[in-house]
Design an enzyme around this catalytic site. Structure first.
Site, PDB file in Angstrom:
ATOM      1  N   ASP A 305       0.430  -1.609  -0.276  1.00  0.00           N
ATOM      2  CA  ASP A 305       0.303  -0.179   0.284  1.00  0.00           C
ATOM      3  C   ASP A 305       1.782   1.710   0.088  1.00  0.00           C
ATOM      4  O   ASP A 305       1.897   1.288   0.984  1.00  0.00           O
ATOM      5  CB  ASP A 305      -0.776  -0.038   1.370  1.00  0.00           C
ATOM      6  CG  ASP A 305      -2.076   0.753   1.304  1.00  0.00           C
ATOM      7  OD1 ASP A 305      -2.076   2.136   0.808  1.00  0.00           O
ATOM      8  OD2 ASP A 305      -3.264   0.344   1.121  1.00  0.00           O
ATOM      9  N   ILE A 306       0.640   1.943  -0.785  1.00  0.00           N
ATOM     10  CA  ILE A 306       0.872   3.969  -0.987  1.00  0.00           C
ATOM     11  C   ILE A 306       1.225   4.359   0.403  1.00  0.00           C
ATOM     12  O   ILE A 306      -0.261   4.610  -0.053  1.00  0.00           O
ATOM     13  CB  ILE A 306       1.299   3.698  -2.994  1.00  0.00           C
ATOM     14  CG1 ILE A 306       1.689   3.151  -3.442  1.00  0.00           C
ATOM     15  CG2 ILE A 306       1.849   5.865  -2.841  1.00  0.00           C
ATOM     16  CD1 ILE A 306       1.441   3.911  -4.810  1.00  0.00           C
ATOM     17  N   GLU A 348      -4.880   1.955  -4.470  1.00  0.00           N
ATOM     18  CA  GLU A 348      -3.217   2.539  -4.480  1.00  0.00           C
ATOM     19  C   GLU A 348      -2.459   1.157  -3.846  1.00  0.00           C
ATOM     20  O   GLU A 348      -1.056   1.296  -3.412  1.00  0.00           O
ATOM     21  CB  GLU A 348      -2.801   3.620  -3.297  1.00  0.00           C
ATOM     22  CG  GLU A 348      -2.619   4.044  -1.866  1.00  0.00           C
ATOM     23  CD  GLU A 348      -4.055   4.160  -1.623  1.00  0.00           C
ATOM     24  OE1 GLU A 348      -4.405   4.482  -1.097  1.00  0.00           O
ATOM     25  OE2 GLU A 348      -5.104   3.510  -2.520  1.00  0.00           O
TER      26      GLU A 348
END
Length: 425
Positions: A305-306, A348
């Site tokens: 996960d960004i 994301e």
């Protein structure tokens, strides 16, 4: 069509090859220009993809040398660059490069290839690639001249052995072979083609050409799989008509197959990042799990996960956000093996399914990826990502529970300050 790929990264070479081959482009991939030089001497390429960041000025010098060859004066040379620099673009274009793409702009490169293939197919609608095996040099000269004068590209070989090697390494719209050859008979050639492992090669149209006109020989050749038979001395108009019909049919079938493959690819890939999409992951993951359990092999799932992605979008805009997603996606692909599944799960969030991979190996891979993403700085901004890992349990048979543990791990990574790797038993 044939493409030459020159890039020092094996994973990036595989990614480019996979894309080009999805458009029925045969690829040869090497990691240095020293390996590329002999390749262009022994085989014709319709497109060259080269990376700018090879040792010294080797890539630019190579492009200049390629343009000195008569057969390579007008082919596309695509250069992939790690950064957008005006001076680099200028030098590359002066060296003979057709176009440049940022290495992370994979969707732009893909669109270029798609448009190029469509354009070349339109330009070559009345031509094709022909493999011609004939042991008489004088006969071959006359036939080859006739075919080339009518727009066909002809690869001629005097022996069946040389011809079959070329057939195995290249794409052809048609095979034209003499029945009586010095090393092998044309009948052996026909059977070898029809026994090919590749369905595409197996379906290549074949015309047998011979000075013999007996029905028994014709029947044997047709039984072996030829599409047509021409008797010597060859009448040019007849040969061109027979070849034209078969080549057009072949190209139409290839075009239909390509369209079908493109539709299937669109249904299974994320259009922004060119990664597999959630649908593909949900279809393949249970199969990989069953295989791992059956073979008693390790299997790990990685959820990425960004960090602060919403802030990136709100502060810099969605176009920069898209650039970040593409950059992270490319880094994930280049940091794992080609057989691993890398998918954009949504927004994301990315998922990597690692086959035959222990939890310790998965932790090492995740840490390497975390550090490489931290160094990316796409669009000049700092980016990091949180990683959650889970390994398949001995009695676990469903993807949902495996994903749930990896998702919990990435949540814990977020709660622990982000930009870290958490493993969940």
């Amino acid at each position: 069509m044939n493409a030459l790929i020159i890039d020092s990264s094996s994973s990036y070479r595989q990614m480019l090859a996979k894309l080009l081959e999805s458009y029925s482009i045969t690829t040869v991939a090497v990691n240095t220009v020293d390996d590329a030089a002999p390749a262009i001497q022994h085989q014709h390429f319709d497109i060259i993809c080269i990376t700018i960041n090879l040792t010294g000025n080797d890539s630019l010098d190579f492009c200049r040398e390629v343009r000195q060859h008569h057969s390579y004066k007008h082919i596309p040379i695509i250069m992939l660059t790690p950064a957008k620099e005006a001076e680099t673009n200028k030098l590359a274009l002066e060296a003979g490069v057709t176009d440049l793409f940022h290495k992370q702009d994979f969707s732009g490169f893909q669109l270029y290839i798609e448009n190029m293939v469509e354009r070349l197919n339109a330009e070559n609608s009345n031509s094709g690639q022909i493999l011609y095996i004939e042991d008489s040099a004088s006969t071959a000269f006359l036939v080859t001249s006739t075919l080339e004068d009518n727009g066909y590209h002809v690869d001629h070989f005097l022996t069946a052995e040389e011809g079959m090697e070329a057939f195995n390494n290249n794409y052809y719209d048609l095979l034209l072979t003499d029945v009586v050859l010095t090393d092998l008979s044309g009948l052996v050639v026909v059977r070898a083609v029809r026994d090919s492992v590749s369905e595409d090669k197996k379906s290549t149209p074949i015309i047998a050409i011979s000075s013999f006109n007996d029905n028994a020989r014709k029947l044997e050749l047709f039984s072996a799989g030829i599409n047509d038979y021409v008797t010597k001395p060859v009448m040019n108009e007849e040969l061109l008509a027979r070849i034209g019909n078969l080549v057009q049919s072949r190209q139409l079938l290839t075009s239909l197959n390509n369209k079908q493959e493109q539709l299937e690819r669109l249904a299974l890939t994320d259009q922004l990042t060119s990664l597999y999409n959630r649908h593909y992951l949900m279809d393949m993951a249970p199969k990989r799990i069953q295989q791992a359990q059956r073979q008693k092999q390790f299997l790990c799932l990685m959820v990425i996960d960004i960090d602060f992605f919403k802030v990136i979008n709100d502060t810099h805009g969605h176009s920069v956000g898209d650039t970040v997603l593409q950059a992270v996606a490319a880094q994930l692909v280049s940091g794992v093996r080609w057989e691993d599944i890398v998918a954009r799960f949504g927004g994301e969030e990315f998922v990597v399914l690692l086959d035959h991979c222990s939890f310790q190996d998965a932790i090492n891979i995740a840490e390497d990826l975390r550090q490489s993403i931290e160094k990316l700085k796409p669009a000049g901004i700092d980016v990091s990502a949180s990683f959650g890992l889970a390994t398949l349990k001995e009695d676990e048979n469903d993807f949902a529970s495996l994903f749930s543990r990896a998702d919990e791990a990435v949540y814990e990574a977020k709660e622990s300050g982000r930009n870290c790797v958490v493993f969940k038993q």
